[in-house]
Design a protein around this motif. Structure first.
Motif, mmCIF file in Angstrom:
data_model
loop_
_atom_site.group_PDB
_atom_site.id
_atom_site.type_symbol
_atom_site.label_atom_id
_atom_site.label_comp_id
_atom_site.label_asym_id
_atom_site.label_seq_id
_atom_site.Cartn_x
_atom_site.Cartn_y
_atom_site.Cartn_z
ATOM 1 N N MET A 1 0.851 -1.164 0.000
ATOM 2 C CA MET A 1 0.000 0.000 0.000
ATOM 3 C C MET A 1 0.900 1.231 0.000
ATOM 4 S SD MET A 1 -2.941 1.203 2.692
ATOM 5 C CE MET A 1 -3.622 -0.396 2.761
ATOM 6 N N LEU A 2 0.587 2.182 -0.828
ATOM 7 C CA LEU A 2 1.343 3.419 -0.917
ATOM 8 C C LEU A 2 0.638 4.486 -0.084
ATOM 9 C CD1 LEU A 2 1.856 3.245 -4.748
ATOM 10 C CD2 LEU A 2 3.523 2.668 -3.018
ATOM 11 N N LEU A 3 1.346 5.062 0.880
ATOM 12 C CA LEU A 3 0.769 6.038 1.795
ATOM 13 C C LEU A 3 1.550 7.336 1.755
ATOM 14 C CD1 LEU A 3 0.294 3.853 4.984
ATOM 15 C CD2 LEU A 3 -1.492 4.615 3.457
ATOM 16 N N ILE A 4 0.858 8.435 2.055
ATOM 17 C CA ILE A 4 1.535 9.701 2.309
ATOM 18 C C ILE A 4 1.075 10.196 3.673
ATOM 19 C CG2 ILE A 4 1.786 10.361 -0.100
ATOM 20 C CD1 ILE A 4 -0.555 12.287 0.279
ATOM 21 N N LEU A 5 1.915 10.957 4.331
ATOM 22 C CA LEU A 5 1.537 11.572 5.600
ATOM 23 C C LEU A 5 1.094 12.990 5.322
ATOM 24 C CD1 LEU A 5 4.344 10.427 8.022
ATOM 25 C CD2 LEU A 5 1.984 9.678 7.983
ATOM 26 N N ILE A 6 -0.010 13.381 5.924
ATOM 27 C CA ILE A 6 -0.537 14.734 5.779
ATOM 28 C C ILE A 6 -0.334 15.431 7.106
ATOM 29 C CG2 ILE A 6 -2.568 16.118 5.281
ATOM 30 C CD1 ILE A 6 -3.646 13.601 3.799
ATOM 31 N N LEU A 7 0.447 16.488 7.095
ATOM 32 C CA LEU A 7 0.736 17.200 8.324
ATOM 33 C C LEU A 7 -0.231 18.371 8.465
ATOM 34 C CD1 LEU A 7 4.624 17.235 8.061
ATOM 35 C CD2 LEU A 7 3.194 15.663 9.344
ATOM 36 N N ASN A 8 -1.114 18.252 9.424
ATOM 37 C CA ASN A 8 -2.020 19.346 9.740
ATOM 38 C C ASN A 8 -1.437 20.111 10.915
ATOM 39 O OD1 ASN A 8 -3.854 18.667 7.756
ATOM 40 N ND2 ASN A 8 -4.998 17.314 9.078
ATOM 41 N N THR A 9 -2.109 21.123 11.335
ATOM 42 C CA THR A 9 -1.585 21.909 12.433
ATOM 43 C C THR A 9 -1.624 21.156 13.750
ATOM 44 O OG1 THR A 9 -3.764 22.885 12.723
ATOM 45 C CG2 THR A 9 -2.201 24.093 11.362
ATOM 46 N N LYS A 10 -2.562 20.245 13.941
ATOM 47 C CA LYS A 10 -2.702 19.596 15.227
ATOM 48 C C LYS A 10 -2.353 18.117 15.217
ATOM 49 C CE LYS A 10 -5.972 22.880 16.997
ATOM 50 N NZ LYS A 10 -7.170 23.117 17.737
ATOM 51 N N LYS A 11 -2.583 17.411 14.112
ATOM 52 C CA LYS A 11 -2.272 15.989 14.106
ATOM 53 C C LYS A 11 -1.910 15.512 12.711
ATOM 54 C CE LYS A 11 -6.822 13.948 13.442
ATOM 55 N NZ LYS A 11 -7.763 12.975 13.951
ATOM 56 N N ARG A 12 -1.207 14.395 12.670
ATOM 57 C CA ARG A 12 -0.818 13.792 11.403
ATOM 58 C C ARG A 12 -1.885 12.795 10.980
ATOM 59 N NH1 ARG A 12 5.080 11.416 12.041
ATOM 60 N NH2 ARG A 12 5.628 12.413 10.102
ATOM 61 N N THR A 13 -2.173 12.774 9.713
ATOM 62 C CA THR A 13 -3.072 11.765 9.168
ATOM 63 C C THR A 13 -2.398 11.137 7.950
ATOM 64 O OG1 THR A 13 -4.203 13.377 7.781
ATOM 65 C CG2 THR A 13 -5.177 12.940 9.923
ATOM 66 N N SER A 14 -2.834 9.971 7.599
ATOM 67 C CA SER A 14 -2.271 9.325 6.414
ATOM 68 C C SER A 14 -3.377 9.125 5.388
ATOM 69 C CB SER A 14 -1.629 7.991 6.777
ATOM 70 O OG SER A 14 -2.582 7.121 7.310
ATOM 71 N N MET A 15 -2.970 9.037 4.148
ATOM 72 C CA MET A 15 -3.907 8.878 3.047
ATOM 73 C C MET A 15 -3.341 7.835 2.095
ATOM 74 S SD MET A 15 -5.171 11.887 0.545
ATOM 75 C CE MET A 15 -5.052 11.566 -1.179
ATOM 76 N N SER A 16 -4.120 6.846 1.763
ATOM 77 C CA SER A 16 -3.676 5.795 0.860
ATOM 78 C C SER A 16 -3.755 6.287 -0.579
ATOM 79 C CB SER A 16 -4.548 4.555 1.036
ATOM 80 O OG SER A 16 -4.228 3.605 0.063
ATOM 81 N N LEU A 17 -2.719 5.982 -1.333
ATOM 82 C CA LEU A 17 -2.708 6.314 -2.754
ATOM 83 C C LEU A 17 -3.082 5.117 -3.614
ATOM 84 C CD1 LEU A 17 0.581 8.382 -2.843
ATOM 85 C CD2 LEU A 17 -1.754 9.238 -2.639
ATOM 86 N N GLY A 18 -3.196 3.953 -3.000
ATOM 87 C CA GLY A 18 -3.566 2.747 -3.715
ATOM 88 C C GLY A 18 -2.589 1.622 -3.440
ATOM 89 N N LEU A 19 -2.865 0.475 -4.018
ATOM 90 C CA LEU A 19 -1.992 -0.679 -3.862
ATOM 91 C C LEU A 19 -0.943 -0.678 -4.960
ATOM 92 C CD1 LEU A 19 -4.647 -3.377 -2.953
ATOM 93 C CD2 LEU A 19 -3.112 -2.149 -1.432
ATOM 94 N N TYR A 20 0.231 -1.192 -4.651
ATOM 95 C CA TYR A 20 1.386 -1.063 -5.537
ATOM 96 C C TYR A 20 1.206 -1.553 -6.969
ATOM 97 C CZ TYR A 20 5.754 -2.077 -7.773
ATOM 98 O OH TYR A 20 6.740 -2.200 -8.693
ATOM 99 N N PRO A 21 0.867 -2.763 -7.233
ATOM 100 C CA PRO A 21 0.839 -3.095 -8.661
ATOM 101 C C PRO A 21 -0.234 -2.327 -9.433
ATOM 102 C CG PRO A 21 0.813 -5.106 -7.341
ATOM 103 C CD PRO A 21 0.638 -3.952 -6.421
ATOM 104 N N ALA A 22 -1.331 -2.011 -8.766
ATOM 105 C CA ALA A 22 -2.417 -1.305 -9.450
ATOM 106 C C ALA A 22 -2.049 0.155 -9.711
ATOM 107 C CB ALA A 22 -3.691 -1.397 -8.633
ATOM 108 N N VAL A 23 -1.323 0.770 -8.781
ATOM 109 C CA VAL A 23 -0.887 2.159 -8.926
ATOM 110 C C VAL A 23 0.631 2.146 -9.053
ATOM 111 C CG1 VAL A 23 -0.794 4.423 -7.825
ATOM 112 C CG2 VAL A 23 -2.815 2.995 -7.535
ATOM 113 N N SER A 24 1.124 2.602 -10.185
ATOM 114 C CA SER A 24 2.572 2.596 -10.381
ATOM 115 C C SER A 24 3.232 3.646 -9.482
ATOM 116 C CB SER A 24 2.910 2.879 -11.844
ATOM 117 O OG SER A 24 2.604 4.222 -12.159
#
Length: 62
Positions: A1-24
Motif C-alpha cells: 500500500m502506498l501512503l503519504i503523511l498529511i501534516l495538519n496543524t494539530k495531528k498527522r493523518t495518512s492517506m492511501s494512494l492505492g496498492l502497488y501493482p495497481a498504482v505505479s
C-alpha cells in the motif's frame, strides 16, 4: 500500500494512494504532488478525496 503523511496543524493523518501493482510508483508520485498542491492552497487532501469519492458513488447509484 502506498501512503503519504498529511501534516495538519494539530495531528498527522495518512492517506492511501492505492496498492502497488495497481498504482505505479510514477502515478503515486503524481498523486503526492497533487496532495501537496492542495495543502499549499489550505485544503485537506484527504477531505477533498473523500468528497470526490462520495460524488462518484452518488453518480453510480443514479
Amino acid at each position: 500500500m502506498l501512503l503519504i503523511l498529511i501534516l495538519n496543524t494539530k495531528k498527522r493523518t495518512s492517506m492511501s494512494l492505492g496498492l502497488y501493482p495497481a498504482v505505479s510508483l510514477a502515478d503515486a508520485r503524481k498523486l503526492k504532488l497533487s496532495a501537496r498542491e492542495l495543502r499549499v492552497k489550505g485544503l485537506n487532501p484527504k477531505t477533498e478525496c473523500d468528497i470526490a469519492t462520495q460524488s462518484i458513488k452518488k453518480l453510480d447509484i443514479s
